[in-house]
Design a protein around this motif. Structure first.
Motif, short mmCIF file in Angstrom:
data_model
loop_
_atom_site.label_atom_id
_atom_site.label_comp_id
_atom_site.label_asym_id
_atom_site.label_seq_id
_atom_site.Cartn_x
_atom_site.Cartn_y
_atom_site.Cartn_z
N GLU A 176 38.21 57.04 25.29
CA GLU A 176 39.03 57.84 26.21
C GLU A 176 40.27 58.40 25.52
O GLU A 176 40.64 59.56 25.73
CB GLU A 176 39.47 56.99 27.41
CG GLU A 176 40.45 57.72 28.33
CD GLU A 176 41.15 56.81 29.33
OE1 GLU A 176 42.13 57.26 29.96
OE2 GLU A 176 40.73 55.64 29.50
N ASN A 177 40.91 57.58 24.70
CA ASN A 177 42.19 57.95 24.11
C ASN A 177 42.08 58.42 22.66
O ASN A 177 43.10 58.59 21.99
CB ASN A 177 43.15 56.76 24.19
CG ASN A 177 43.53 56.42 25.63
OD1 ASN A 177 44.29 57.14 26.25
ND2 ASN A 177 42.96 55.33 26.15
N ARG A 184 42.23 63.42 26.89
CA ARG A 184 41.46 62.20 27.15
C ARG A 184 40.08 62.57 27.72
O ARG A 184 39.77 63.74 27.89
CB ARG A 184 42.21 61.23 28.06
CG ARG A 184 43.54 60.77 27.46
CD ARG A 184 44.19 59.70 28.34
NE ARG A 184 44.58 60.24 29.63
CZ ARG A 184 44.79 59.49 30.71
NH1 ARG A 184 44.63 58.17 30.66
NH2 ARG A 184 45.15 60.05 31.84
N ASN A 186 36.37 61.06 30.10
CA ASN A 186 35.57 60.08 30.82
C ASN A 186 34.38 59.71 29.93
O ASN A 186 33.75 60.59 29.34
CB ASN A 186 35.07 60.66 32.14
CG ASN A 186 36.20 61.02 33.08
OD1 ASN A 186 36.75 60.18 33.76
ND2 ASN A 186 36.55 62.31 33.12
N ARG A 205 38.47 58.05 32.98
CA ARG A 205 39.79 58.34 32.43
C ARG A 205 40.87 58.00 33.46
O ARG A 205 40.89 58.51 34.56
CB ARG A 205 39.84 59.84 32.08
CG ARG A 205 41.16 60.35 31.56
CD ARG A 205 41.13 61.87 31.38
NE ARG A 205 40.86 62.58 32.63
CZ ARG A 205 41.03 63.90 32.78
NH1 ARG A 205 41.42 64.64 31.76
NH2 ARG A 205 40.77 64.47 33.94
#
Length: 273
Positions: A176-177, A184, A186, A205
């Motif tokens: 995600e990060n 970001r 999902n 996310r």
């Protein structure tokens, strides 16, 4: 100031819905949204939803994840709002216009057109979105070569043998990060079990693992269709239950599934602001 709310869910993905169509709410910050979403000291939900007037559609739907961040789209919440309002309705979201209508199997939502261009996802730089040349180590193997899709919000879809064998709580936040996803992303892990069936788990996310993710089901179905793994209508089964996803010849996605009102109540705005 007492504010009424409706607690709803779509296949266990739960929402606190605030109806501001007739009376505007006080200023809503991310901190207030996160406080209301807290399951220990607030009402508790995956997403906070606000229905407001719109000059582009019948109504506007604003979506806040439980971390307080405002996001573009939420498929399950779209069905919930469609049920709450009733009838056929168009909704303005940050991800674009969508339309909901009653259906024998719950609520059908026209989720619009998927985007596959690298800068529409968005990604950090240009690359193939049908099989991204990237991977993340997981145990003795890796999650790699995902399909990137934007269905109002960004998704990375990984096809695996068993979604429940993937340590999604560990790898989800890392993907995600990752800097490759500047807004970001999902994270979807899915297994194709038949030409018309997919099993799916999603790390959302800003919300983490949820029992269902409508946009994740849409993104995963379209990703499988692009790869030729399934037909143009599929049942996507999430931990909370099944959704039917169809991608038509006009490039539009329709998601059909249930939505439920759990209970109603009210709270004092000053307790959370």
């Amino acid at each position: 100031m007492q504010i009424a709310f409706t607690k709803m869910h779509g296949l266990g993905n739960d929402f606190v819905v605030l109806d501001a169509r007739d009376h505007a709410l006080p200023p809503l910050t991310g901190d207030v949204a996160a406080a209301l979403a807290d399951r220990h000291t607030g009402i508790g939900c995956d997403q906070l939803i606000v229905i407001e007037p719109s000059d582009r559609a019948d109504w506007r739907m604003r979506i806040y994840n439980c971390d307080g961040g405002e996001v573009e789209a939420c498929g399950n919440a779209s069905r919930a709002v469609g049920l709450l309002i009733g009838g056929a309705v168009t909704l303005e979201t940050k991800g674009g216009l969508i339309a909901t209508r009653p259906h024998d199997n719950g609520i059908a939502v026209d989720m619009g057109e998927p985007r596959f261009e690298w800068d529409a996802i968005p990604l950090g730089y240009a690359m193939d979105t049908l099989a991204m040349p990237v991977g993340w180590p997981v145990g003795d193997g890796a999650l790699e070569n995902p399909v990137a899709v934007n269905v109002g919000n960004p998704h990375a879809v990984f096809f695996v043998d068993d979604p429940y064998a993937v340590p999604l709580a560990e790898i989800g936040p890392l993907i995600e990060n990752d800097p490759i996803f500047p807004e970001r992303v999902n994270v979807n892990v899915a297994a194709v079990t038949a030409r018309d069936a997919i099993t799916l788990r999603v790390w959302e996310r800003g919300a983490g693992i949820t029992r269902a993710c409508g946009t994740g089901a849409c993104a995963t179905a379209v990703a499988a269709m692009r790869r030729g793994l399934v037909d143009r209508t599929v049942t996507v089964t999430l931990p909370g239950g099944p959704l039917t996803i169809a991608w038509d010849d006009h490039n539009r996605i329709t998601m059909t599934g249930p939505a439920t009102i759990s209970f109603t109540g009210s709270f004092d705005w000053g307790d959370y602001a």
